[in-house]
Enzyme design. Structure first.
Site: not given
Ligand code: SF4
Length: 476
Positions: A6, A248, A394, A446, A449
Site C-alpha cells: 500500500c 523491510c 511475509c 528484516c 523471507c
Molecule cells: S519478511 Fe521479507 S518482505 Fe516481509 S517485511 Fe521482512 S524483509 Fe520485508
C-alpha cells in the site's frame, strides 16, 4: 511476480489539500492498484471519497471538488489482508468520542486476530475485513479524551508493521511502528512563501514530494508519532522501550521506486550495487545482459557496468496491462505474461543472454519469461536474481505465496531451480553479499523471507483477513 502493498500520502495546511494528495497517490500507484481514496477536512467536517481501481480511473473533477479543506490523507491499496472490496478501501473513517477520524495504513498487524477477538467480545462492530480497522477501534476505546494520548495508547497495543496517517478536524498524525518495517517520509512545501510555512507533507516514498515541489525534511523515525496541529509539530515515542529497528529489505529490492530514498538509501544505488555484486559472484561468458523490466533494470545496469557485458533491452514491457487483466481461460493462460513483455528477436537470436530480475517467488512468471526468450532461439539463457532466495512467507504486508508455493523452498538447489524455469543456470545474490555490497547494517533490516527469522511474534495472520460472514461484490 510480486504484488505490492500500500501507499499513503497526506498534507497539512494548504488550500485544495485533496488535489495535492491526488497527485501524491498517483505517484505511489505502483504500491497498490486495487482501491484508492482520499479524506479531507475543512476543520468542521471530514469529506471522504474511496473507490475501486486506480487513482486516475476513480477520481474525477466532481469527486475532487467535493473534498474540501486544508488537510487531507490518502491511500492506494493492494490487499494483503482482506479482499479488494469497497468496504476495505481506505482511508477508513469513524465517529469516536474524540471526534471523527480517518486512517490510512500501510503494513500488516500481526496480533490483529487477537485484538479483533477482544474487541468483538466487548461489542465492537466491524465494518470491514481488513486489519486496519482495529486501529480505529483501539483509538476510539482508549481511556483518554485526548486524541494524541489515545493514538499513543492504541499504537502501543499493536505488533507488526504499520506506517499510518490519522486525520482529525484539527490535526494530522503520522506514525511508524517501533521496528520501522515500512517507510514514511516527511516533507515541507513552500518554504519561500510565508503563507505556506506550515504546509507539511507525508509520503510512503519521498520521491513523491518532487511532484508537488515539496522538499524532504526527514523520515518519520521507527517508534515515532509526529503530530501536526495549530500548535506546530510535536514528536512522541510510541513506546519507551528501546527496540532494534527491522526495516523491510524488500522495499529496497523491489517495492520502492529507484528515485526514492528509503531507509536513508537511494533505491537506485542499492539495486545498482546488487547488480555489481552479482557480477562478482557470477562470472558468466555472455553477449548481452537483459533486464526483466522494470524492476530488474537498475541491477542489470550494475551487472553490465561491472562485467563489461553490454546491456540490451531484449524484453520490452507494455505498461498498458493492468493487474486486473482477465485471462479468459486456462488454454491461453500464458497470454498475461505475453501481453506484458515483448521479446526482441534481433537481440536474442543466437546470443548468450544473462537475464536479470529482482526476485523469484513462485517461479511461474520466470518460467514464462524464459520460455518466451527461448522461443527466439538464444544460444544460452542464464537467470540471475537481484535478491537472495525467498523461502519464507511475509507477515508484514507483502503478498508472498505460502511457504509450500515458494520455489526456493520447494527446490533445494540452484540447478533444480534452473531446470524448473528452463534456464541454463540460475544464481541469486547472497544475503552476506547484499549487505556487504550496499554497506547497510544487516541488524537494521528484516530479512525473514530469506532466513526465516521473524522479528516479531506471528499470530494467526491470514491473507483473507477476517472475512467469511458478510460477502459483497462490487462491480465498477
Ligand atoms: S519478511 Fe521479507 S518482505 Fe516481509 S517485511 Fe521482512 S524483509 Fe520485508
Amino acid at each position: 511476480m510480486l504484488k505490492e502493498e500500500c501507499g499513503i500520502f497526506g498534507i497539512y495546511g494548504i488550500s485544495e489539500a485533496a488535489r495535492y494528495v491526488y497527485l501524491g497517490l498517483n505517484f505511489l500507484q505502483h504500491r497498490g492498484q486495487e482501491s484508492c481514496g482520499i479524506v479531507s477536512t475543512n476543520g468542521k467536517s471530514l469529506y471522504k471519497q474511496v473507490g475501486l481501481g486506480k487513482v486516475t480511473d476513480f477520481f474525477d473533477e466532481e469527486k475532487l471538488s467535493y473534498l474540501e479543506g486544508f488537510k487531507a490523507i490518502g491511500h492506494v491499496r493492494y490487499s494483503t489482508t482482506g479482499s479488494p472490496t469497497l468496504v476495505n478501501a481506505q482511508p477508513i473513517t469513524g465517529m469516536t468520542s474524540k471526534g471523527a477520524i480517518a486512517i490510512s495504513h500501510n503494513g500488516n498487524i500481526t496480533n490483529a486476530a487477537r485484538i479483533r477477538e477482544d474487541l468483538l467480545k466487548k461489542g465492537v462492530v466491524f465494518n470491514s475485513t481488513s486489519d486496519s480497522e482495529i486501529i480505529l477501534h483501539l483509538i476510539a476505546e482508549a481511556p483518554s479524551s485526548d486524541l494524541v494520548q489515545s493514538c499513543k495508547w492504541a499504537f502501543s497495543k499493536l505488533e507488526g508493521a504499520y506506517s499510518v496517517l490519522v486525520l482529525s478536524k484539527d490535526m494530522l498524525i503520522a506514525v511508524r511502528d517501533p521496528l520501522g518495517f515500512r517507510p514514511l517520509s516527511m516533507g515541507q512545501l513552500g518554504m519561500t512563501l510565508p503563507e505556506m510555512v506550515h504546509t507539511i507533507v507525508f509520503s510512503s516514498e519521498d520521491s513523491a514530494f518532487s511532484i508537488i515541489e515539496a522538499t524532504k525534511i526527514r523520515d518519520v523515525e521507527p517508534n515515532e508519532m509526529v503530530v501536526i496541529s495549530e500548535k506546530g509539530l510535536e514528536s512522541h515515542n510510541i513506546t519507551d522501550r528501546k527496540i532494534q529497528k527491522k526495516q523491510c529489505i524488500f522495499e529496497l529490492i523491489y517495492f520502492a521506486k529507484p528515485s526514492s530514498v528509503v531507509f536513508n538509501s537511494l533505491v537506485y544505488d542499492f539495486r545498482f550495487k546488487i547488480g555489481e555484486r552479482l557480477a562478482e559472484e557470477y562470472k558468466i561468458d555472455a553477449d548481452f545482459v537483459v533486464p526483466v523490466p522494470d524492476s530488474g533494470i537498475v541491477a542489470a545496469l550494475g551487472y553490465s557496468q561491472a562485467s563489461g557485458i553490454p546491456l540490451a533491452m531484449g524484453l520490452i514491457r507494455s505498461h498498458y496491462i493492468g493487474r486486473t487483466f482477465i485471462e479468459p481461460s486456462q488454454k491461453i493462460r500464458d497470454f498475461g505474461v505475453k501481453m506484458k513483455f515483448i521479446p526482441v528477436r534481433k537481440i536474442i537470436e543466437g546470443k548468450k543472454i544473462i537475464l536479470i530480475d529482482d526476485s523469484i517467488v513462485r517461479g511461474t512468471t520466470s518460467k514464462k519469461i524464459v520460455k518466451m526468450i527461448r522461443s527466439n532461439n538464444p544460444r544460452e539463457v542464464h537467470f540471475l536474481v537481484a535478491s537472495p532466495p525467498v523461502k519464507n512467507p511475509c507477515y508484514y504486508g507483502i503478498d508472498f505465496s505460502t511457504r509450500d508455493e515458494l520455489l526456493a523452498n520447494k527446490l533445494s538447489s540452484y540447478s533444480e531451480i534452473a531446470e524448473f524455469i528452463g534456464a541454463d543456470s540460475v544464481g541469486y545474490v547472497s544475503i552476506e553479499g547484499m549487505f556487504k555490497a550496499t554497506g547497510l547494517n544487516k541488524n537494521d533490516f528484516c530479512k525473514a523471507c530469506f532466513d526465516g527469522i521473524y522479528p516479531t511474534r506471528i499470530e494467526n495472520v491470514k491473507k483473507e483477513g477476517f472475512e467469511g460472514e458478510i460477502k459483497q461484490l462490487h462491480i465498477r
